[in-house]
Design an enzyme around this catalytic site. Structure first.
Site, short mmCIF file in Angstrom:
data_model
loop_
_atom_site.label_atom_id
_atom_site.label_comp_id
_atom_site.label_asym_id
_atom_site.label_seq_id
_atom_site.Cartn_x
_atom_site.Cartn_y
_atom_site.Cartn_z
N GLU A 169 0.82 -1.21 0.00
CA GLU A 169 0.00 0.00 0.00
C GLU A 169 0.85 1.25 0.00
O GLU A 169 0.51 2.27 -0.61
CB GLU A 169 -0.91 0.00 1.22
CG GLU A 169 -1.87 1.18 1.28
CD GLU A 169 -1.31 2.37 2.05
OE1 GLU A 169 -2.01 3.39 2.17
OE2 GLU A 169 -0.18 2.26 2.54
N HIS B 28 6.16 7.56 9.07
CA HIS B 28 7.04 7.04 8.02
C HIS B 28 8.53 7.13 8.36
O HIS B 28 9.36 7.21 7.47
CB HIS B 28 6.77 7.72 6.68
CG HIS B 28 5.50 7.30 6.02
ND1 HIS B 28 5.14 7.68 4.75
CD2 HIS B 28 4.48 6.53 6.48
CE1 HIS B 28 3.97 7.15 4.45
NE2 HIS B 28 3.54 6.46 5.49
#
Length: 858
Positions: free
Chosen positions: A421, A663
């Site tokens: 994803e 992230h």
């Protein structure tokens, strides 16, 4: 929740057969596919089962799930990613708590990785060619996890290789307006290297905008003003607080679209046609590399030139200058340049989706899907493992009831763990491409729980929410306006993540960039996102919960959530979210908001994030679905009502655009356990909310989807068009009359259908009548699709929720077309496009109205 997470596909004939066995057997009842002996055609939601599920969802189990899921980095297709595939299979095949069946499907997809032999680097090069400064190639090892050999070095996925060198220029967020400002100030951009900060526009857009002005390379960093409330010192950030450490670097996908780059609109199977990677579109045009704000400070604080505008200033220890080049009295000699060396490579890799099935007892050919992606950039405790931890706990509780023989849903439930994803919603997109027809015909709704909790300790408003991953905000998106979910991430790439708010399907703007990174949710609480109606259903639940959905909000589901969430004292009609069954209205269960307050999630939501509905009064505010996570292909491509759910932080207590370690290598289990959700009560609240929605959609006799919410959305869009575009259109002899009539037809049909539903609910309806009615509700979202409406937008076909670039907050196609045409002459192609978009809208709305009329009335 980046601004956008993805499904996978089938690699070969064997895999294709396996997927067919998993999903295809629903088509023809046979053997064990026959309804259970105790199944009744009138089977409805069992409130005792619902109570049992709510009570068995265990915060401590969710915590242990997260510990296991995030103990090692699991980049897409890595060995650890594949190990998690096996973990999911074991859980879903467990003899005591497993599902009816579970399997995998693989797709061969194009991914981007940094070179192990030649690490990416950023250097300051002196006039003589000597290297004066080099950026950090990895994040500082503060807690041990950052030193794991499997931590991928910071990089911009899909950025092309190259070693450009030039004078440094500060370009703020890298928007078109930012570069125009530099141009007007006479700043030389040709062959320069620009330093930009995350936010404002999507990741790839920064490189695209830069390339238009001849820029050779792009650097991107996270400014502490945007993520840390200005705090930048080591003792002010993780591990001492939830703030991003100076060395932290946000990774992300810089690919423009979602899905496999080489097989648009086709599943990435071995037999599928593939584009040549050199001719594939959507990649950044110039080398790009992210860096930490510690390194950015060295570069930015030594720039020469005029001071940047006040709005461009940040929280680093200097006055931000524009450049180009370094000042003579700084640490670098005059004439020093910045070299950006990028050695990324493209590789075809096999990425897996995992699917777990609970077969429906009465309607096995109707699917309620619940999914999240599995892959992460590093450890991914928040993104995405917080969502997977919830998914595993919910499937465990339902699987246990299933194996004991005490429960089987009316409709089939499909649990999904999407692969790759982070690279662009690849797994989910390939899944929708492969099963396009079947899903359009049979899928009732899609529930997405990606980042389940965005919050921080001390950041919840206890006193009492798209992108967009690369494009998307965060979540609780209820795909269709009629999804009754009352009760977005956010990187520039598929975007940040969310509030536990309920956002509706679709939504204007690029979900990727807004959803995750830019999806700055407002207000802590449950956030929901989805279609026009869904947006209002959950977003106001309170501090933290965020949902998104579609206008056709599942108001019944939302109504049910609302009741479950703590409005049991109200009369069933008190919150007219639409068609709530008597059982839903009388439910006494509540989902309490995390924290010391006694408020329910719903009350907390509506207290901190609400809007005024002309029909329902004060209701929770819901967002819209962009493209920040795996709901995107379901709502935009297939027209399946979708919802995204997450719990977010109180926006009044922090200006962080998303949780700070997004992230990075600092998104670890300890980060969640200590700062995001100590005790995991918010995770539990998400599990209960998502579980309530799932059971109501899969078990209710009448689908909890309320079309009247769509009426409200269409009317608001029409009013915006009349107010903001009416005069302009009249000047060009373009009438909104046909659109007005189409909206009125829809409103009339919705009212009549609502009356029909009420009449059926009061009697003993024939099962076929219920089935026909539910199909009308299920298929309404598809009526708003037009595959040729937005030829420049890959996968976007929903005429209400496609990206909107025009300033008028109305139907996106009309708004965008008028924005482009307003400065052109009469009879131009741009004005012809305005007429075309208006016609597309009228046809779609009339088709939707026809879908709602009695099935015998052609």
């Amino acid at each position: 929740m980046q601004c956008v997470k993805v499904l996978g596909g089938v690699l070969g004939a064997a895999a294709l057969l396996g997927l067919g066995i998993i999903l295809g057997h629903f088509a023809i009842p046979k053997g064990t596919d026959l309804p259970a002996p105790s199944a009744s055609a009138s089977q409805d939601l069992d409130l005792e089962i619902l109570e049992a599920v709510m009570g068995q969802l265990d915060a401590s189990r969710i915590r242990e799930n997260l510990r296991e899921l995030s103990k090692e980095p699991h980049l897409a297709t890595s060995p650890r990613d594949e190990a998690l595939v096996q973990l999911l299979l074991r859980r879903w095949q467990d003899p005591e708590s497993g599902l009816d069946s579970a399997g995998t499907s693989e797709y061969e997809v194009l991914l981007s990785f940094p070179s192990q032999e030649q690490p990416n680097r950023v250097d300051v090069v002196g006039p003589a060619g000597d290297i004066l400064f080099s950026s950090q190639r990895s994040e500082e090892n503060l807690t041990g996890e950052q030193g794991d050999p499997n931590v991928v070095p910071p990089y911009a996925a899909y950025a092309p290789p190259g070693t450009p060198q030039g004078l440094l220029v500060y370009a703020n967020r890298g928007s078109e307006e930012d570069f125009m400002e530099l141009y007007h100030q006479g700043i030389k951009l040709q062959d320069s290297i620009v330093l930009t900060r995350y936010g404002g526009v999507g990741r790839r857009a920064k490189a695209v905008n830069a390339a238009k002005y001849g820029v050779a390379g792009v650097l991107v960093y996270t400014d502490p003003a945007d993520i840390n409330d200005g705090k930048s010192l080591p003792n002010e950030t993780f591990p001492h607080s939830w703030g991003l450490p100076p060395s932290g670097v946000e990774r992300g996908s810089y690919f423009e679209y979602f899905g496999d780059p080489l097989t648009p609109y086709l599943p990435a199977n071995p037999s599928s046609f593939r584009l040549d990677s050199d001719s594939a579109s959507g990649f950044p045009p110039i080398p790009t590399q992210p860096i930490g704000f510690k390194d950015a400070e060295v570069l930015l604080c030594n720039l020469q030139g005029t001071s940047a505008p006040a709005a461009w200033q940040g929280a680093l220890s200097c006055d931000y200058k524009l450049g180009p080049g370094f000042r003579s009295d700084g640490i670098f000699p005059a004439g020093s340049q910045v070299n950006v060396s990028v050695y990324n490579r493209l590789e075809l890799r096999n990425s897996s989706n995992v699917l777990g099935i609970i077969r429906g007892a009465v309607e096995p050919d109707r699917y309620v899907l619940y999914g999240n992606h599995r892959d992460s950039w590093v450890h991914g405790a928040v993104d995405p493992s917080s969502g997977t931890a919830v998914l595993l706990e919910l499937s465990r509780v339902l699987g246990t009831l299933l194996k004991k023989g005490t429960w089987r849903p009316r409709r089939s439930i499909v649990f999904a763990s999407w692969g790759a994803e982070e690279f662009g919603l690849i797994g989910s997109t390939e899944f929708t491409e492969e099963l396009f027809s079947k899903l359009q015909e049979r899928a009732v709704a899609y529930i997405n729980v990606d980042i389940s909790v965005f919050g921080m300790r001390g950041g919840w408003a206890y006193s009492g929410r798209r992108e967009t991953k690369g494009r998307g905000p965060n979540r609780v998106f209820l795909g269709s306006p009629h999804s009754q979910c009352h009760p977005e991430g956010a990187g520039d790439a598929p975007g940040p993540k969310r509030h536990l708010l309920c956002n509706q399907t679709g939504g204007n703007g690029r979900g990727w960039e807004l959803g995750r990174e830019e999806d700055g949710r407002g207000g802590a609480g449950l956030h929901g996102v989805g279609g026009a109606g869904a947006g209002n259903l959950l977003e106001g639940l309170g501090v933290g919960l965020r949902l998104r959905g579609g206008p056709c909000r599942t108001r019944r589901t939302v109504r049910g959530l609302e009741t479950r969430v703590g409005r049991a004292e109200d009369q069933p009609g008190r919150w007219a979210w639409g068609g709530a069954s008597p059982e839903t209205g009388s439910s006494s269960a509540q989902i309490r908001a995390p924290g010391p307050s006694s408020l329910s999630i719903y009350d907390n939501w509506i207290r901190y994030s609400n809007r005024s509905s002309p029909v329902y009064g004060l209701v929770p505010s819901l967002g819209t679905l962009g493209a920040g996570s795996d709901y995107a292909p379901f709502i935009h491509f297939l027209g399946i009502s979708s919802m995204d759910i997450a719990y977010t932080y109180d926006r009044s207590k922090t200006s962080a655009r998303i949780y700070p370690t997004y992230h990075t290598a600092f998104d670890t289990f300890d980060y969640v356990d200590k700062f995001v959700d100590p005790g995991f009560s918010s995770h539990q609240a998400v599990a209960q909310t998502a579980g309530s929605v799932l059971l109501r959609l899969s078990d209710s006799l009448f689908l909890p989807l309320n079309v009247s919410d769509y009426s409200e959305t269409l009317r608001s869009f029409l009013q915006a068009a009349q107010q903001d575009l009416g005069g302009l259109l009249e000047q060009h002899n373009i009438s909104l009359g046909p659109l007005v009539t189409a909206v009125e037809k829809f409103e009339e049909a919705a009212t009549v259908l609502g009356q029909h539903i009420s009449a059926l609910q009061k009697g003993t309806p024939d099962p076929l009548q219920v089935r026909m009615l539910n199909d009308q509700l299920m298929l309404l979202e598809r009526a708003f699709l037009n595959s040729r409406a937005f030829p420049e937008e890959r996968y976007y076909s929903h005429v209400l929720w496609a990206p909107r670039t025009g300033s008028a907050a109305t139907f996106p196609g009309l708004s965008n077309a008028c924005s482009k045409a307003m400065n052109t002459g009469p009879g131009s192609a741009a004005w012809a496009e305005v007429k075309r978009q208006l016609s597309i809208l009228v046809v779609a709305l009339e088709g939707a109205a026809a879908t709602l009329r009695p099935v015998a009335d052609l």
